[in-house]
Structure formats: structure tokens, C-alpha cells
Design a protein around this motif. Structure first.
Motif, PDB file in Angstrom:
ATOM      1  N   UNK A 146       0.815  -1.211   0.000  1.00 40.86           N
ATOM      2  CA  UNK A 146       0.000   0.000   0.000  1.00 40.86           C
ATOM      3  C   UNK A 146       0.851   1.266   0.000  1.00 40.86           C
ATOM      4  N   UNK A 147       2.137   1.125   0.329  1.00 39.34           N
ATOM      5  CA  UNK A 147       3.061   2.259   0.254  1.00 39.34           C
ATOM      6  C   UNK A 147       3.510   2.380  -1.200  1.00 39.34           C
ATOM      7  N   UNK A 148       3.026   3.412  -1.884  1.00 37.56           N
ATOM      8  CA  UNK A 148       3.178   3.519  -3.332  1.00 37.56           C
ATOM      9  C   UNK A 148       4.515   4.134  -3.723  1.00 37.56           C
ATOM     10  N   UNK A 149       5.067   3.623  -4.825  1.00 31.82           N
ATOM     11  CA  UNK A 149       6.323   4.139  -5.370  1.00 31.82           C
ATOM     12  C   UNK A 149       6.023   4.875  -6.675  1.00 31.82           C
ATOM     13  N   UNK A 150       6.387   6.146  -6.716  1.00 31.79           N
ATOM     14  CA  UNK A 150       6.220   6.986  -7.906  1.00 31.79           C
ATOM     15  C   UNK A 150       7.590   7.177  -8.543  1.00 31.79           C
ATOM     16  N   UNK A 151       7.719   6.798  -9.799  1.00 36.17           N
ATOM     17  CA  UNK A 151       8.991   6.955 -10.523  1.00 36.17           C
ATOM     18  C   UNK A 151       8.867   8.117 -11.499  1.00 36.17           C
ATOM     19  N   UNK A 152       9.770   9.057 -11.354  1.00 33.23           N
ATOM     20  CA  UNK A 152       9.764  10.256 -12.196  1.00 33.23           C
ATOM     21  C   UNK A 152      10.973  10.255 -13.116  1.00 33.23           C
ATOM     22  N   UNK A 153      10.743  10.629 -14.367  1.00 29.39           N
ATOM     23  CA  UNK A 153      11.854  10.839 -15.285  1.00 29.39           C
ATOM     24  C   UNK A 153      11.915  12.300 -15.707  1.00 29.39           C
ATOM     25  N   UNK A 154      13.131  12.847 -15.703  1.00 34.29           N
ATOM     26  CA  UNK A 154      13.394  14.218 -16.134  1.00 34.29           C
ATOM     27  C   UNK A 154      14.081  14.259 -17.488  1.00 34.29           C
TER      28      UNK A 154
END
Length: 292
Positions: A153-161
Motif C-alpha cells: 500500500x506504500x506507493x512508489x512513484x517513478x519520475x523521469x526528467x
């Protein structure tokens, strides 16, 4: 009964499965967090830019440490009942640092952590000069982050720049790699046209996050249009600190020019209401209960 960290995480994950856009206002310290927490949002977003600016008075350029950020995020999470998405920059180092960061953010009560693929020191995503690490290295960070959490339930958000310097195709290639590595939510930072946003939403088969920065690179779109494009979350990281900066400058100008704040009273939070916002009612009730 106050919502627990587990309750808030389950709430955000469940909301992610339901129709409609999740609008998450940016919070950066406890006043903005308390104000937003009372307003019925599905999530709050701890902005790295705002947290670093308010806490250290410095630019969001990799100058804040893990300790600075997890402490700030933990205070906001403990002091609010709304699920908190928190910026964790690059994870503050290599793979072992990412493992440590994820465990620390989860223990601090955060509902979702955002990690990005910039080189260290990172920079705000709507400023120039950003460089990214190899996509394979970031994919490893995402896998480590997913393995490190205690609860799904602890969500991982992956961001690309990558879009700004390497183009949309490379940003999409990275986004797909990070999705395959296990990220729950994908964040392609700083598209500059609606057409780019459309392509992102057509390509990536994961919940997508849009970053609505007033004065930033990405078009400011209304909720209905973001939903139509296919976004699931929209964050508004700068709204509160930009509003605060303008409002504070305005009332200070009144004070400097007139020698009093009387002409600015209609622009101020009422003192008694602000005291209640900060929790003074409990203090007053406690004092009555234990008065001699």
C-alpha cells in the motif's frame, strides 16, 4: 479516531482504483498542511521545492539531505489525516541509500514516495540544466524501492526528467522501464505541449501523474481535460508557496508604507480561527479540565 498511516495508505491505493482525477495540493510546512487537510482533498503533496525553501531558505538544487526531508515529511504526515505523497528527490544516493530512504519514509507515515532519475545534485524539474542517470540505474533504484517497502500500500512513484534534454521518446522509454521495474505510478516531468501529454498518456499503461506548476513548462489544464487525456493524479506543488509569498509581501508593503496593518485586516486570517487551526482548542479544554 485519527486515521493511521496504514489507513491513509489503503485510502490512497483504493482511490487510485476509482474513477476521477486525484488533485493533490502542494504543502511545505505545517500551516499549509493544516489548511489543506481540512478541505477534503484525496491526497496532499509535500513539494521538495517548497520544503527546502521554507525550511532552509535555499533553492531546490540537491542541497537538502535525507534527514532534512524525512523529518519535514514525517511532521506533515503525523499532523494531518489526508494521505501524503512526498518528494524524495533521487533517493539521496545509491541503491543502499534508496533502500534506507524508502524504509524511513514509510516509517514516517508517508503514503507514497516520489523518486527521480536525475543526477545528484538534482534540480527543480521546471528549471534548466537537469541531467539524468542511465535508465538502467534508475530501474534498479525502482526495484530496490519496491523491495524495501513493508507494505504494498506504500506507493512508489517513478519520475523521469529526461524529456527536457533527451526528448520525449527517451522519456517514454524510461517511463516504460520504470513501470516494468515495479513503479506504481509514473511521472514524466515537464511536457511542454498538450500533444506531448497526449502521447505520454497513450503510451504508458500505469497511473500517470501530471505536475501543474504555475509559470512552469507544462500547460495548466483543468481537471476535466487532464482526466480526458488519461492522467490519474495532478499535483500543484507551487500554488501555496507562491500564494503565500505574494500575500506576505502585500501585507508587509502595507505595513511599511502606512505604519500599520489596519488597512490589511481583510486580507488576514482571523486570529481566533488561526489559533483553532493550530490546535489551541485542545489547549483551552485541557486548561479548563485541570484548572485548580
Amino acid at each position: 479516531m485519527a486515521a493511521t498511516a496504514s489507513d491513509k495508505r489503503r485510502s490512497l491505493r483504493q482511490r487510485l482504483q476509482e474513477p476521477g482525477l486525484i488533485a493533490a495540493p502542494g504543502v511545505f510546512e505545517m500551516i499549509s498542511a493544516r489548511v489543506a487537510d481540512r478541505m477534503g482533498f484525496d491526497a496532499l503533496y509535500m513539494t521538495g521545492y517548497g520544503a527546502v525553501a521554507s525550511y532552509l531558505g535555499l533553492p531546490d538544487a540537491g542541497l537538502a539531505t535525507y534527514t532534512d526531508m524525512v523529518g519535514r515529511a514525517g511532521s506533515i504526515a503525523r499532523g494531518t489525516s489526508t494521505p501524503l505523497i512526498a518528494d524524495a528527490d533521487t533517493g539521496y544516493g545509491g541503491l543502499l541509500n534508496v533502500d534506507h530512504t524508502v524504509k524511513g519514509y514509510e516509517a514516517a507515515g508517508i503514503a507514497a514516495i516520489q523518486l527521480e532519475d536525475q543526477e545528484f545534485p538534482k534540480k527543480c524539474g521546471h528549471t534548466p540544466g537537469r541531467r539524468v542517470i542511465p535508465a538502467e540505474d534508475m530501474a534498479k533504484k525502482v526495484r530496490v524501492a519496491v523491495e524495501a517497502r513493508d507494505s504494498d500500500d506504500f506507493l512508489v512513484i517513478a519520475r523521469t526528467d529526461a524529456l527536457t534534454t533527451l526528448g520525449l521518446d527517451e522519456a517514454l522509454r524510461r517511463a516504460e522501464m520504470y513501470a516494468e521495474a515495479g513503479a506504481d505510478i509514473i511521472f514524466v516531468e515537464a511536457p511542454e505541449t498538450v500533444e506531448q501529454m497526449e502521447k505520454i498518456c497513450r503510451t504508458i499503461d500505469k497511473p500517470l501523474l501530471a505536475n501543474m506548476v504555475e509559470g512552469g513548462k507544462t500547460p495548466l489544464l483543468p481537471k476535466a481535460e487532464l482526466e480526458k487525456l488519461g492522467y490519474k493524479i495532478a499535483i500543484y506543488p507551487g500554488t501555496a508557496f507562491l500564494a503565500m509569498g505574494r500575500a506576505v509581501e502585500d501585507v508587509y508593503t502595507t505595513l511599511r508604507e502606512t505604519g500599520t496593518t489596519e488597512g490589511a485586516l481583510d486580507r488576514l486570517y482571523k486570529f481566533e480561527d488561526f489559533s483553532r487551526l493550530m490546535g489551541f482548542e485542545r489547549v483551552w479544554d485541557f486548561d479548563k479540565k485541570h484548572a485548580d
